[in-house]
Design a protein around this motif. Structure first.
Motif, mmCIF file in Angstrom:
data_model
loop_
_atom_site.group_PDB
_atom_site.id
_atom_site.type_symbol
_atom_site.label_atom_id
_atom_site.label_comp_id
_atom_site.label_asym_id
_atom_site.label_seq_id
_atom_site.Cartn_x
_atom_site.Cartn_y
_atom_site.Cartn_z
ATOM 1 N N THR A 215 0.920 -1.119 0.010
ATOM 2 C CA THR A 215 0.064 -0.075 0.104
ATOM 3 C C THR A 215 0.752 1.361 0.029
ATOM 4 N N THR A 216 2.064 1.478 0.993
ATOM 5 C CA THR A 216 2.731 2.499 0.598
ATOM 6 C C THR A 216 3.498 2.693 -0.743
ATOM 7 N N GLN A 217 3.728 1.597 -1.261
ATOM 8 C CA GLN A 217 4.490 1.784 -2.516
ATOM 9 C C GLN A 217 3.458 2.067 -3.702
ATOM 10 N N LEU A 218 2.327 1.817 -3.498
ATOM 11 C CA LEU A 218 1.204 2.143 -4.589
ATOM 12 C C LEU A 218 0.452 3.550 -4.205
ATOM 13 N N PHE B 93 -7.815 7.402 -5.151
ATOM 14 C CA PHE B 93 -8.199 6.144 -5.151
ATOM 15 C C PHE B 93 -7.386 5.217 -4.409
ATOM 16 N N PRO B 94 -8.152 4.228 -3.717
ATOM 17 C CA PRO B 94 -7.077 3.153 -2.691
ATOM 18 C C PRO B 94 -6.549 2.059 -3.511
ATOM 19 N N SER C 131 -19.306 7.853 -8.180
ATOM 20 C CA SER C 131 -19.101 7.129 -9.171
ATOM 21 C C SER C 131 -17.565 6.241 -9.053
ATOM 22 N N VAL C 132 -16.548 6.989 -8.463
ATOM 23 C CA VAL C 132 -15.465 6.293 -8.101
ATOM 24 C C VAL C 132 -15.606 4.941 -6.851
ATOM 25 N N ALA C 133 -16.533 5.544 -5.953
ATOM 26 C CA ALA C 133 -16.861 4.490 -5.084
ATOM 27 C C ALA C 133 -17.547 3.236 -5.652
ATOM 28 N N VAL C 134 -18.529 3.513 -6.331
ATOM 29 C CA VAL C 134 -19.063 2.360 -6.949
ATOM 30 C C VAL C 134 -18.167 1.464 -7.876
ATOM 31 N N PHE C 135 -17.382 2.031 -8.645
ATOM 32 C CA PHE C 135 -16.159 1.468 -9.384
ATOM 33 C C PHE C 135 -15.373 0.528 -8.332
ATOM 34 N N TYR C 136 -14.980 1.296 -7.377
ATOM 35 C CA TYR C 136 -14.032 0.636 -6.300
ATOM 36 C C TYR C 136 -14.767 -0.684 -5.894
ATOM 37 N N VAL C 137 -16.059 -0.618 -5.219
ATOM 38 C CA VAL C 137 -16.685 -1.596 -4.743
ATOM 39 C C VAL C 137 -16.773 -2.747 -5.788
ATOM 40 N N LEU C 138 -17.124 -2.396 -7.012
ATOM 41 C CA LEU C 138 -17.384 -3.372 -8.072
ATOM 42 C C LEU C 138 -15.953 -4.130 -8.583
ATOM 43 N N ALA C 139 -14.945 -3.158 -8.590
ATOM 44 C CA ALA C 139 -13.657 -3.671 -8.899
ATOM 45 C C ALA C 139 -13.151 -4.651 -7.867
ATOM 46 N N ASN C 140 -13.352 -4.494 -6.522
ATOM 47 C CA ASN C 140 -12.969 -5.365 -5.697
ATOM 48 C C ASN C 140 -13.772 -6.426 -5.662
#
Length: 125
Positions: free
Chosen positions: A21-24, A32-33, A96-105
């Protein structure tokens, strides 16, 4: 003895999570997390692979499951952090970023678990 394997794996998994996580995080900042997504996808890929190697194929002794799956991957993957990240994105108006993030995970992790399971069976047949 299984408690020591879980503890050792957990320590290594937590350190791996911090490293990844610190590298990314500089790549996206707080927009974006990415680190959380990467450790979740990596953890899902590895859990299926290790399940095949340790449980189905018995290529490693059962205690490796305590060390690697319960300990290492338990500390590496971050569903609680994922949930907080998604909530914070939503609360900051990045819907939209939150929704993308949930779906991507969720979809990404399901996909890599299936991919890893099939790859492990193909390579170990």
């Amino acid at each position: 003895m299984q408690w020591l394997f879980v503890a050792a794996g957990g320590a290594l998994g937590a350190m791996a999570r911090l490293f990844i996580t610190t590298q990314l995080s500089p790549l996206t900042g707080h927009r974006f997390p990415l680190g959380t997504l990467v450790v979740n996808l990596l953890g899902c890929f590895l859990v299926a692979l290790l399940y095949v190697v340790i449980v189905e194929k018995a290529m490693l002794p059962p205690y490796w499951r305590h060390l690697l799956v319960t300990g290492f991957l338990g500390a590496l993957t971050t569903f609680s952090t994922f949930s907080l990240d998604a909530l914070l994105l939503w609360q900051n108006g990045l819907h939209s970023v939150a929704v993308f993030y949930v779906l991507a995970n969720v979809l990404g992790c399901l996909l890599v678990v299936a991919l890893s399971w099939y790859l492990a069976h193909f390579m170990l047949s």
